[in-house]
Motif scaffolding. Sequence first.
Motif, PDB file in Angstrom:
ATOM      1  N   PRO A   1      -1.334   4.508   3.132  1.00  0.00           N
ATOM      2  CA  PRO A   1      -0.858   3.155   3.458  1.00  0.00           C
ATOM      3  C   PRO A   1      -1.538   2.514   4.666  1.00  0.00           C
ATOM      4  O   PRO A   1      -1.786   1.308   4.663  1.00  0.00           O
TER       5      PRO A   1
ATOM      6  N   SER B   1       0.823  -1.206   0.000  1.00  0.00           N
ATOM      7  CA  SER B   1       0.000   0.000   0.000  1.00  0.00           C
ATOM      8  C   SER B   1       0.863   1.265   0.000  1.00  0.00           C
ATOM      9  O   SER B   1       0.478   2.280  -0.589  1.00  0.00           O
ATOM     10  N   ASN B   2       2.019   1.205   0.633  1.00  0.00           N
ATOM     11  CA  ASN B   2       2.936   2.348   0.609  1.00  0.00           C
ATOM     12  C   ASN B   2       3.469   2.584  -0.809  1.00  0.00           C
ATOM     13  O   ASN B   2       3.593   3.732  -1.250  1.00  0.00           O
TER      14      ASN B   2
END
Length: 93
Positions: free
Chosen positions: A55, A40-41
């Motif tokens: 994130p 997600s980052n």
Amino acid sequence: MPDFISRLTHSNPATDFWYSDLIGSPLFLLTLSLAAFQLSNMLYQRFNHFPLLHPTMMGAIIVAILLKYFQLDYQHYFEANQLLMFWLGPTTV
């Protein structure tokens, strides 16, 4: 039905045992948490810090989807990630 399709759709008790042990292990669940956050980052940075791809939020969504997919209960996941929760507690306060 071709043979390889029937092998994919039918459960084999010999392989289900190691599969369930692997998926339910605390190390796998901890790795799942860290990998979901890292993925997600990367998405967050790739899409120029779009707010809906934050994130923390996306990591939680990815983990929730994977827990549902692997049919794991949240209590088991939470117990496996106690060390991570212990270290994240002071950093978020």
